[in-house]
Each structure stands twice: as C-alpha cells, then as structure tokens.
Design a protein around this motif. Sequence first.
Motif, PDB file in Angstrom:
ATOM      1  N   VAL A 192       0.866  -1.177   0.000  1.00  0.00           N
ATOM      2  CA  VAL A 192       0.000   0.000   0.000  1.00  0.00           C
ATOM      3  C   VAL A 192       0.902   1.226   0.000  1.00  0.00           C
ATOM      4  CG1 VAL A 192      -1.809   1.260   1.217  1.00  0.00           C
ATOM      5  CG2 VAL A 192      -1.786  -1.246   1.258  1.00  0.00           C
ATOM      6  N   ILE A 193       0.678   2.129  -0.953  1.00  0.00           N
ATOM      7  CA  ILE A 193       1.546   3.284  -1.140  1.00  0.00           C
ATOM      8  C   ILE A 193       0.738   4.559  -0.944  1.00  0.00           C
ATOM      9  CG2 ILE A 193       3.024   4.514  -2.782  1.00  0.00           C
ATOM     10  CD1 ILE A 193       3.564   1.796  -4.123  1.00  0.00           C
ATOM     11  N   GLY A 194       1.259   5.457  -0.106  1.00  0.00           N
ATOM     12  CA  GLY A 194       0.571   6.700   0.203  1.00  0.00           C
ATOM     13  C   GLY A 194       0.764   7.761  -0.862  1.00  0.00           C
ATOM     14  N   LYS A 195       0.473   8.991  -0.516  1.00  0.00           N
ATOM     15  CA  LYS A 195       0.542  10.106  -1.461  1.00  0.00           C
ATOM     16  C   LYS A 195       1.997  10.507  -1.674  1.00  0.00           C
ATOM     17  CE  LYS A 195      -1.566  14.585  -2.417  1.00  0.00           C
ATOM     18  NZ  LYS A 195      -2.494  15.628  -1.918  1.00  0.00           N
ATOM     19  N   LEU A 196       2.499  10.305  -2.895  1.00  0.00           N
ATOM     20  CA  LEU A 196       3.895  10.568  -3.214  1.00  0.00           C
ATOM     21  C   LEU A 196       4.011  11.472  -4.427  1.00  0.00           C
ATOM     22  CD1 LEU A 196       5.435   6.973  -2.950  1.00  0.00           C
ATOM     23  CD2 LEU A 196       5.152   8.638  -1.127  1.00  0.00           C
TER      24      LEU A 196
END
Length: 229
Positions: A192-196
């Motif tokens: 799961v990847i956040g706001k980048l």
Amino acid sequence: MSRYSDTLAWLYGLEIERMDFKLDRTTRALGLCRNPHSQFAAIHIAGTNGKGSTAAMLHAVLSAAGYRVGLFTSPHLIDFRERIRLGRGYITEQEVVDGVEAIQACIAPSKLRLTPFEMMTVLAFRAFAQARVDIAVVEAGLGGRLDATNVLSPVVSVITTIGLDHQQYLGPTLSDIAREKGGIIKSGVPVVIGKLEAESLSILRRTAQDRHCPPLIYDQDFTLQEDAS
C-alpha cells in the motif's frame, strides 16, 4: 536501581564500532532465539512521515475487530514500554527484563554484538511470539531496506510518504530515499503506497513490478474521506 532500570541502561549502552546498517546481525540473533519473527503475521510500515500514526491506527482497528495485536514503534515519548504493545497494553517491566536476559543468554556464546535498535527489534519479536499475537504491526526505524525490522516476511507492506530524511544514511535525493524505503517491498506481498510525488511513486511502482507485487496506490486504487456523520 531496579533490574528494569539496569536493563534499560545496559540496552542503551550497546555500541558497535560504526553505523553499518545491515540485516545480518538481526537475522543471526533471531536465529539463535529460534526465529520468533516467523511465528506471527505482520504488517510492515515504512515512510518519512505518517508511519507512526498509521501503525497506531492499524493497531486500533485490528484490536477493535477482535484480533490480539502486537505493535512495535519508535521512538517512545516517556516510557520505553511504549515501543512494544501486546494486545491493548504495553509490555511489562518484568517482560522487558526477562526478554533481554533470554536474548543475551541465546546470543552470548556467539559473541554477537547488536545495536540498541537491533536488540529492541529482537525483544519485540520475541515478545510477540511469546504472547501469541494474531498479527503484529511493525514500524521501520530508519529507511527500510537495511532496517532491522526488514527481516520480516509480512502479509502487507505499507509506505506512507517519501521525504528528505536521514540523508547521511539513506542518500541525498528523494530517489535515493525512495529506493531505500522501497526495500521493504517483498516478492508477491501486496504493498500500500501513500501520497507521493511522481518520481518516488515511479520508483516504487517499478520495484513492485519487479517483485511481482500488487500495489495499491493512494488516489488511484483507494482514497480517504472524513465521516461527516
């Protein structure tokens, strides 16, 4: 001084010759302690900001759902025991003393020398195994790829944000730091990847693709909204 105070003084006094981040020492220590990290499911979280609050939220949600949840975070604010939760409570002072003594007994014959954070990581994983938690939520300490917690084989990996932090260890650019934090991405394990920003996201996408991981990306595969009720 109490045995607990003595134990913490010894723990913080651990030293190695230089800050050479590697997984070998932690892996070896866990092996000498019968690999407690293989005895529970885990969610592994890395990131520049938001990883501690994400870990706390996951601990709360999973606990509310009826799971017995271990939580390992750093640093602590007041009490060392804040770092290791077993269910809804902190590890006890006696469990810290007994755990450190047990680890020392296992690794002493090998003359293995651990850093304070490596010893804390082994202590947490041993405590989770002893408590038979259903799942542990584990926050990486520094970076990801060579962080002591990266010995885990999690069921889910999470990368919250990427920013300029610990550049003397992780590299001078966002790309360098993204690669280091992306080191927690494991083969076949969802991430799961956040706001980048675009460059960091591209690096993590590529890492996930190379490791055959299904990525779940903020604002593309999921989003968050406040409950107005």
